[in-house]
Design a protein around this motif. Structure first.
Motif, PDB file in Angstrom:
ATOM      1  N   ALA A 142       0.703  -1.365  -0.069  1.00 38.87           N
ATOM      2  CA  ALA A 142      -0.050  -0.036  -0.123  1.00 38.87           C
ATOM      3  C   ALA A 142       0.891   1.144   0.138  1.00 38.87           C
ATOM      4  O   ALA A 142       0.239   2.304  -0.390  1.00 38.87           O
ATOM      5  CB  ALA A 142      -1.037   0.221   1.151  1.00 38.87           C
ATOM      6  N   ASN A 143       2.031   1.212   0.518  1.00 40.28           N
ATOM      7  CA  ASN A 143       2.820   2.358   0.500  1.00 40.28           C
ATOM      8  C   ASN A 143       3.419   2.970  -0.794  1.00 40.28           C
ATOM      9  O   ASN A 143       3.861   3.962  -1.040  1.00 40.28           O
ATOM     10  CB  ASN A 143       4.147   2.132   1.397  1.00 40.28           C
ATOM     11  N   LEU A 144       3.193   1.929  -1.815  1.00 39.65           N
ATOM     12  CA  LEU A 144       3.498   2.425  -3.033  1.00 39.65           C
ATOM     13  C   LEU A 144       2.473   3.428  -3.647  1.00 39.65           C
ATOM     14  O   LEU A 144       2.907   4.268  -4.674  1.00 39.65           O
ATOM     15  CB  LEU A 144       3.380   1.293  -3.918  1.00 39.65           C
ATOM     16  N   ILE A 145       1.193   3.358  -3.210  1.00 37.77           N
ATOM     17  CA  ILE A 145       0.531   4.707  -3.580  1.00 37.77           C
ATOM     18  C   ILE A 145       0.912   5.976  -3.398  1.00 37.77           C
ATOM     19  O   ILE A 145       0.997   6.720  -4.410  1.00 37.77           O
ATOM     20  CB  ILE A 145      -0.867   4.584  -2.723  1.00 37.77           C
ATOM     21  N   GLU A 146       1.675   6.303  -2.203  1.00 40.32           N
ATOM     22  CA  GLU A 146       2.026   7.471  -2.053  1.00 40.32           C
ATOM     23  C   GLU A 146       3.556   7.827  -2.713  1.00 40.32           C
ATOM     24  O   GLU A 146       3.772   8.924  -3.116  1.00 40.32           O
ATOM     25  CB  GLU A 146       2.391   7.629  -0.395  1.00 40.32           C
ATOM     26  N   ILE A 147       4.369   6.648  -2.973  1.00 41.30           N
ATOM     27  CA  ILE A 147       5.456   6.892  -3.700  1.00 41.30           C
ATOM     28  C   ILE A 147       5.126   7.222  -4.963  1.00 41.30           C
ATOM     29  O   ILE A 147       5.988   8.080  -5.723  1.00 41.30           O
ATOM     30  CB  ILE A 147       6.239   5.190  -3.592  1.00 41.30           C
ATOM     31  N   LYS A 165      -1.230   8.016 -10.517  1.00 43.15           N
ATOM     32  CA  LYS A 165      -2.122   7.514  -9.540  1.00 43.15           C
ATOM     33  C   LYS A 165      -2.221   5.809  -9.608  1.00 43.15           C
ATOM     34  O   LYS A 165      -2.551   5.519 -10.701  1.00 43.15           O
ATOM     35  CB  LYS A 165      -3.518   8.011  -9.793  1.00 43.15           C
ATOM     36  N   LEU A 166      -1.996   5.443  -8.548  1.00 41.10           N
ATOM     37  CA  LEU A 166      -2.034   4.051  -8.387  1.00 41.10           C
ATOM     38  C   LEU A 166      -2.940   3.492  -7.391  1.00 41.10           C
ATOM     39  O   LEU A 166      -3.046   3.904  -6.526  1.00 41.10           O
ATOM     40  CB  LEU A 166      -0.322   3.659  -7.861  1.00 41.10           C
ATOM     41  N   VAL A 167      -3.848   2.524  -8.271  1.00 37.79           N
ATOM     42  CA  VAL A 167      -4.919   1.832  -7.439  1.00 37.79           C
ATOM     43  C   VAL A 167      -4.473   0.345  -7.358  1.00 37.79           C
ATOM     44  O   VAL A 167      -4.423  -0.356  -8.489  1.00 37.79           O
ATOM     45  CB  VAL A 167      -5.992   2.033  -8.390  1.00 37.79           C
ATOM     46  N   PHE A 190       8.195   0.854 -12.055  1.00 32.73           N
ATOM     47  CA  PHE A 190       7.916  -0.664 -11.289  1.00 32.73           C
ATOM     48  C   PHE A 190       9.071  -1.360 -11.032  1.00 32.73           C
ATOM     49  O   PHE A 190       9.462  -1.630  -9.898  1.00 32.73           O
ATOM     50  CB  PHE A 190       7.044  -1.342 -11.755  1.00 32.73           C
ATOM     51  N   ALA A 191      10.158  -0.981 -11.862  1.00 32.13           N
ATOM     52  CA  ALA A 191      11.380  -1.662 -11.782  1.00 32.13           C
ATOM     53  C   ALA A 191      12.190  -0.830 -10.798  1.00 32.13           C
ATOM     54  O   ALA A 191      13.015  -1.209 -10.080  1.00 32.13           O
ATOM     55  CB  ALA A 191      12.135  -1.590 -13.346  1.00 32.13           C
ATOM     56  N   ALA A 192      11.815   0.427 -10.561  1.00 33.08           N
ATOM     57  CA  ALA A 192      12.494   1.461  -9.614  1.00 33.08           C
ATOM     58  C   ALA A 192      12.073   1.102  -8.412  1.00 33.08           C
ATOM     59  O   ALA A 192      12.665   1.442  -7.258  1.00 33.08           O
ATOM     60  CB  ALA A 192      12.252   2.681 -10.021  1.00 33.08           C
ATOM     61  N   VAL A 193      10.957   0.310  -7.980  1.00 30.63           N
ATOM     62  CA  VAL A 193      10.552  -0.048  -6.840  1.00 30.63           C
ATOM     63  C   VAL A 193      10.804  -1.583  -6.627  1.00 30.63           C
ATOM     64  O   VAL A 193       9.843  -2.398  -5.831  1.00 30.63           O
ATOM     65  CB  VAL A 193       8.886   0.539  -6.366  1.00 30.63           C
ATOM     66  N   ASN A 194      11.449  -1.995  -7.313  1.00 33.66           N
ATOM     67  CA  ASN A 194      11.986  -3.312  -7.177  1.00 33.66           C
ATOM     68  C   ASN A 194      10.991  -4.475  -7.767  1.00 33.66           C
ATOM     69  O   ASN A 194      10.562  -5.370  -6.777  1.00 33.66           O
ATOM     70  CB  ASN A 194      12.743  -3.812  -5.929  1.00 33.66           C
ATOM     71  N   ASN A 195      10.166  -4.126  -8.528  1.00 31.47           N
ATOM     72  CA  ASN A 195       9.180  -5.048  -9.052  1.00 31.47           C
ATOM     73  C   ASN A 195       9.329  -5.319 -10.623  1.00 31.47           C
ATOM     74  O   ASN A 195       9.871  -4.271 -11.268  1.00 31.47           O
ATOM     75  CB  ASN A 195       7.739  -4.419  -8.720  1.00 31.47           C
TER      76      ASN A 195
END
Length: 229
Positions: A142-147, A165-167, A190-195
């Motif tokens: 869930a913290n990815l929404i703010e990131i 905007k991430l849902v 998404f690669a930048a957040v290790n996904n």
């Protein structure tokens, strides 16, 4: 206009092929067979090829396409089939995509021969929003929404991405709305957040929402066209 030039332009073939078709008596003007490419036609005359009337293209054209995987958003590519494979229109090579999708990305592509119209979609200063449906390899937090809302630093980029905007729909599926068009942007975010993005589908551009099956296309409505004017 000369008949051979008219036919070459509207059939998308060379004048050599046009002259062969003329000699084969496949072309009529106002119902009369014409075999000379030098014959001059006027706007009020009806030209038919092989029994079908050739209607001059005088207005800009606007389409949506639901692009499958494995096709590139260009008019010519030596290695991969192009999205023009799906477009059954006169002179499809005159169309271009207003915002491309990667080879393995599916979904909404807008096609037009109106350069000013497509510029309003692709130009960064217009901040046109695009909505993507994303499937990822690792569970989403869930913290990815703010990131994503604050902007993400992409590799080799000098500035953060614009707020996105991430849902989160479930552990592995999300909907992402961005207003930029950086190179492979969604995958790199998404690669930048290790996904890792394993499936990507564009569902919406501006107010235009994809509503046709994969591999199909349709003309845009006047309201859809006007939404970018």
């Amino acid at each position: 206009m000369r008949l051979d030039k008219f036919l070459a332009h509207h059939l998308g073939v060379s004048r050599t092929i046009v002259n062969k078709e003329l000699k084969a008596q496949k072309v009529t003007v106002n119902g009369d067979i014409v075999k000379s490419g030098a014959y001059h036609i006027s706007p009020d005359q009806i030209v038919e090829y092989d029994g079908f009337e050739i209607v001059p293209i005088t207005k800009n054209r606007y389409f949506m396409l639901n692009k499958p995987q494995g096709y590139v958003c260009s008019t010519d590519d030596p290695e991969h089939p192009t999205i023009l494979y799906f477009i059954d229109e006169p002179m499809p090579e005159k169309l271009h995509s207003a915002g491309r999708l990667d080879l393995d990305t599916t979904g909404l592509v807008l096609l037009t021969d109106d350069g000013k119209w497509s510029h309003r979609i692709t130009s960064p200063k217009h901040h046109c929003e695009k909505v993507y449906q994303v499937t990822v390899e690792q569970p989403l937090n869930a913290n990815l929404i703010e990131i994503f809302r604050q902007g993400i630093q992409l590799k080799s980029e000098k500035t953060l991405t614009e707020p996105a905007k991430l849902v989160i729909l479930d552990d592995y599926h999300a909907e992402l709305t961005i207003s930029e068009g950086r190179y492979h942007q969604v995958k790199r975010m998404f690669a930048a957040v290790n996904n890792h993005v394993i499936q990507l589908h564009r569902h919406q551009i501006g107010n235009i929402i994809l509503d046709i099956p994969e591999g199909e296309y349709r003309p845009l409505t006047q309201d859809e066209i006007n939404s970018f004017k």
